[in-house]
Write a protein that holds these residues in place. Structure first.
Motif, PDB file in Angstrom:
ATOM      1  N   GLY A  54     -15.410  31.521 -21.316  1.00 45.71           N
ATOM      2  CA  GLY A  54     -14.454  30.823 -22.111  1.00 45.71           C
ATOM      3  C   GLY A  54     -14.691  30.060 -23.202  1.00 45.71           C
ATOM      4  N   VAL A  55     -14.085  29.479 -24.138  1.00 46.15           N
ATOM      5  CA  VAL A  55     -14.297  28.957 -25.353  1.00 46.15           C
ATOM      6  C   VAL A  55     -13.629  27.525 -25.020  1.00 46.15           C
ATOM      7  N   CYS A  56     -14.336  26.454 -25.082  1.00 43.60           N
ATOM      8  CA  CYS A  56     -13.863  25.040 -24.983  1.00 43.60           C
ATOM      9  C   CYS A  56     -14.104  24.151 -26.407  1.00 43.60           C
ATOM     10  N   HIS A  57     -13.263  23.268 -26.252  1.00 41.05           N
ATOM     11  CA  HIS A  57     -13.244  22.391 -27.494  1.00 41.05           C
ATOM     12  C   HIS A  57     -14.625  21.681 -27.810  1.00 41.05           C
ATOM     13  N   SER A  58     -15.339  21.500 -26.289  1.00 41.08           N
ATOM     14  CA  SER A  58     -16.515  20.751 -26.387  1.00 41.08           C
ATOM     15  C   SER A  58     -17.811  21.782 -27.061  1.00 41.08           C
ATOM     16  N   ASP A  59     -17.504  23.178 -27.097  1.00 41.41           N
ATOM     17  CA  ASP A  59     -18.379  24.139 -27.628  1.00 41.41           C
ATOM     18  C   ASP A  59     -18.417  23.888 -29.054  1.00 41.41           C
ATOM     19  N   ILE A  60     -17.282  23.650 -29.782  1.00 43.76           N
ATOM     20  CA  ILE A  60     -17.184  23.267 -31.236  1.00 43.76           C
ATOM     21  C   ILE A  60     -17.705  22.015 -31.459  1.00 43.76           C
ATOM     22  N   HIS A  61     -17.480  20.926 -30.696  1.00 42.97           N
ATOM     23  CA  HIS A  61     -18.134  19.644 -30.927  1.00 42.97           C
ATOM     24  C   HIS A  61     -19.753  19.733 -30.950  1.00 42.97           C
ATOM     25  N   GLN A  62     -20.308  20.416 -29.973  1.00 42.93           N
ATOM     26  CA  GLN A  62     -21.796  20.751 -29.857  1.00 42.93           C
ATOM     27  C   GLN A  62     -22.212  21.390 -31.080  1.00 42.93           C
ATOM     28  N   VAL A  63     -21.416  22.668 -31.424  1.00 48.54           N
ATOM     29  CA  VAL A  63     -21.852  23.181 -32.496  1.00 48.54           C
ATOM     30  C   VAL A  63     -22.212  22.659 -33.778  1.00 48.54           C
ATOM     31  N   ARG A  64     -20.988  21.846 -34.012  1.00 47.23           N
ATOM     32  CA  ARG A  64     -20.857  21.325 -35.292  1.00 47.23           C
ATOM     33  C   ARG A  64     -21.352  19.723 -35.190  1.00 47.23           C
ATOM     34  N   ASN A  65     -22.343  19.259 -34.232  1.00 47.41           N
ATOM     35  CA  ASN A  65     -22.968  18.125 -34.181  1.00 47.41           C
ATOM     36  C   ASN A  65     -21.913  16.847 -34.298  1.00 47.41           C
ATOM     37  N   ASP A  66     -20.797  17.011 -33.714  1.00 48.04           N
ATOM     38  CA  ASP A  66     -19.732  15.994 -33.832  1.00 48.04           C
ATOM     39  C   ASP A  66     -20.002  14.922 -33.084  1.00 48.04           C
ATOM     40  N   TRP A  67     -20.816  14.995 -31.785  1.00 46.86           N
ATOM     41  CA  TRP A  67     -21.304  13.847 -31.000  1.00 46.86           C
ATOM     42  C   TRP A  67     -22.937  13.390 -31.372  1.00 46.86           C
ATOM     43  N   LYS A  68     -23.312  13.750 -32.484  1.00 44.63           N
ATOM     44  CA  LYS A  68     -24.786  13.644 -33.059  1.00 44.63           C
ATOM     45  C   LYS A  68     -25.763  13.441 -31.948  1.00 44.63           C
ATOM     46  N   ASN A  69     -25.683  14.605 -31.085  1.00 40.75           N
ATOM     47  CA  ASN A  69     -26.889  14.789 -30.120  1.00 40.75           C
ATOM     48  C   ASN A  69     -27.359  16.158 -30.229  1.00 40.75           C
ATOM     49  N   SER A  70     -27.030  17.010 -30.957  1.00 38.32           N
ATOM     50  CA  SER A  70     -27.022  18.510 -30.825  1.00 38.32           C
ATOM     51  C   SER A  70     -28.751  18.846 -31.465  1.00 38.32           C
ATOM     52  N   VAL A  71     -28.993  19.880 -30.439  1.00 41.18           N
ATOM     53  CA  VAL A  71     -30.323  20.449 -30.915  1.00 41.18           C
ATOM     54  C   VAL A  71     -30.247  21.781 -30.962  1.00 41.18           C
ATOM     55  N   TYR A  72     -30.736  22.254 -32.274  1.00 35.83           N
ATOM     56  CA  TYR A  72     -30.625  23.597 -32.723  1.00 35.83           C
ATOM     57  C   TYR A  72     -31.739  24.507 -32.422  1.00 35.83           C
ATOM     58  N   PRO A  73     -31.489  25.845 -31.973  1.00 33.93           N
ATOM     59  CA  PRO A  73     -30.131  26.529 -31.983  1.00 33.93           C
ATOM     60  C   PRO A  73     -29.332  26.227 -30.866  1.00 33.93           C
ATOM     61  N   VAL A  74     -27.974  26.064 -31.160  1.00 32.06           N
ATOM     62  CA  VAL A  74     -27.032  25.682 -30.182  1.00 32.06           C
ATOM     63  C   VAL A  74     -26.546  26.988 -29.688  1.00 32.06           C
ATOM     64  N   VAL A  75     -26.512  27.515 -28.454  1.00 31.64           N
ATOM     65  CA  VAL A  75     -25.868  28.293 -27.766  1.00 31.64           C
ATOM     66  C   VAL A  75     -24.804  27.983 -26.734  1.00 31.64           C
ATOM     67  N   PRO A  76     -23.570  28.064 -27.075  1.00 28.37           N
ATOM     68  CA  PRO A  76     -22.607  27.220 -26.299  1.00 28.37           C
ATOM     69  C   PRO A  76     -22.183  28.028 -24.871  1.00 28.37           C
ATOM     70  N   GLY A  77     -21.002  27.602 -24.237  1.00 36.22           N
ATOM     71  CA  GLY A  77     -20.478  28.325 -23.326  1.00 36.22           C
ATOM     72  C   GLY A  77     -20.920  27.633 -21.881  1.00 36.22           C
ATOM     73  N   HIS A  78     -19.894  26.978 -21.328  1.00 38.91           N
ATOM     74  CA  HIS A  78     -20.035  26.660 -19.882  1.00 38.91           C
ATOM     75  C   HIS A  78     -18.636  26.861 -19.166  1.00 38.91           C
ATOM     76  N   GLU A  79     -18.134  27.947 -19.564  1.00 37.32           N
ATOM     77  CA  GLU A  79     -17.033  28.662 -18.574  1.00 37.32           C
ATOM     78  C   GLU A  79     -17.481  30.163 -18.407  1.00 37.32           C
ATOM     79  N   ILE A  80     -18.191  30.260 -17.319  1.00 37.95           N
ATOM     80  CA  ILE A  80     -18.994  31.508 -17.260  1.00 37.95           C
ATOM     81  C   ILE A  80     -18.651  32.169 -15.873  1.00 37.95           C
ATOM     82  N   VAL A  81     -18.255  33.429 -16.077  1.00 40.03           N
ATOM     83  CA  VAL A  81     -18.027  34.241 -14.965  1.00 40.03           C
ATOM     84  C   VAL A  81     -18.837  35.429 -15.117  1.00 40.03           C
ATOM     85  N   GLY A  82     -19.400  35.966 -14.306  1.00 45.03           N
ATOM     86  CA  GLY A  82     -20.482  37.194 -14.126  1.00 45.03           C
ATOM     87  C   GLY A  82     -20.693  37.799 -12.545  1.00 45.03           C
TER      88      GLY A  82
END
Length: 363
Positions: A54-82
């Protein structure tokens, strides 16, 4: 030495695995295909081939460093099924071929009071989040999320997915689902309660489904009259337009509980006014300042509280509840190559109600 080249603790680096992923190398960069490294599974780990994320708005915040704590590279995604492809020797509750999920956490200390009470999200030593957290297993590394071919996760943070559910629509339950389910359960919502869900988006649409399934008289509270029809389709018994002062006045003092999913700072006082004495409004969306007049709380012993995701035990309970009541998220499927366009649409509110990536498209 680069992150990808750093050696795994007590393990020969050659035993790790290179996998394909999508991530961003800077706050102003698009997500692009890249190679990342996954650790060799330990005896307590589960290896999962990711089928949907899934794509969460938090993914976008992390990718764009909106929370000023991102460490790159960022690979988002925390709604995982497999599907599980391998398990360690100490893993007893899962086997190869099982359908499973992974949410916002992949580890915690397991020893603090919060962890012992199945509240790993409040781990006093810091939970390991699915992405952008310090990786316990690899030195000088941070975790990578579900926009990737596979993931290795501690067995205590793997969840069983009911086979009866539409698998692709399960993914957002691992964040949007538990974020709304947890406060409804914590405040013991039951048949006959009057529950208002404020805001109809990725979180709000799940709040309506859960409150309705729990037997509550469910009211969608929105600024947009055009959302009324869809709210009722999702399970709302009625719709309250918060900009309608007359309608809001008529509802004063009538709600047992309000689930506030509005994602930005706003004036909460009109909502406080519609709570009953001893009623509670729980904030799950805004993580920035909100406007509150203390008089509205004092005159009625009302409460504003906050909630994030649930612990692993509660998340499994939520998935089982969904299996019993046939609840999944409303989703729009996308290919991995369209993720940057999807981010813009999320920011613009142009999705009903969550994007899910078909991870086959990564290949």
């Amino acid at each position: 030495m680069s992150q990808v080249e750093t050696a795994e603790k007590a393990t020969d680096n050659k035993n790790n695995t290179q996998v394909k992923a999508y991530g961003a190398k800077a706050a102003d960069a698009d997500l692009k295909e890249m190679q990342i490294e996954r650790r060799k599974p330990t005896k307590d780990d589960v290896h999962i081939k990711i089928t949907y994320c899934g794509v969460c708005h938090s993914d976008i915040h992390q990718v764009r460093n909106d929370w000023k704590n991102s460490v790159y590279p960022v690979v988002p995604g925390h709604e995982i099924v497999g599907e599980i492809t391998a398990v360690g020797e100490n893993v007893k509750n899962f086997k190869e071929g099982d359908l499973v999920g992974v949410g916002c956490m992949v580890d915690s200390c397991q020893t603090c009071d919060s962890c012992k009470e199945d509240l790993e999200q409040f781990c006093e030593n810091g939970a390991t989040m699915t992405y952008n957290s310090k990786d316990k297993h690899l030195e000088n590394r941070h975790t990578f999320g579900g926009y990737s071919e596979s993931i290795v996760v501690n067995k205590e943070f793997v969840l069983s997915v009911p086979k009866s559910l539409d698998t692709k629509a399960v993914a957002p339950l691992l964040c949007a689902g538990i974020t709304t389910y947890s406060p409804l359960r914590t405040w013991n919502i039951k048949k006959g309660d009057k529950v208002g869900v404020i805001g109809l988006g990725g979180l709000g649409h799940m709040g309506i489904k859960f409150a309705h399934a729990m037997g509550a008289h469910t009211v969608m509270i929105t600024t947009s009259p055009e959302k009324a029809e869809d709210a009722k389709r999702l399970g709302a018994d009625e719709v309250l337009i918060s900009k309608d002062e007359k309608a809001m006045k008529e509802q004063a003092g009538s709600f047992d509980f309000l689930l506030n999913t509005v994602p930005v700072g706003h004036d909460t006082n009109p909502y406080i006014n519609i709570l009953k004495r001893d009623g509670t409004m729980v904030m799950v969306g805004a993580i920035e300042p909100i406007e509150v007049n203390g008089a509205g709380l004092i005159m009625g012993r009302k409460r504003i509280a906050g909630s994030i995701i649930g612990g692993i035990k509660e998340t499994q309970e939520m998935l089982d509840f969904c299996g019993e009541h046939d609840i999944v998220s409303d989703v729009e499927m996308i290919d991995m190559k369209n993720i940057n366009d999807a981010y813009e649409r999320v920011v613009d509110g142009d999705v009903k109600y969550r994007f899910v990536i078909d991870m086959k498209s990564l290949n």
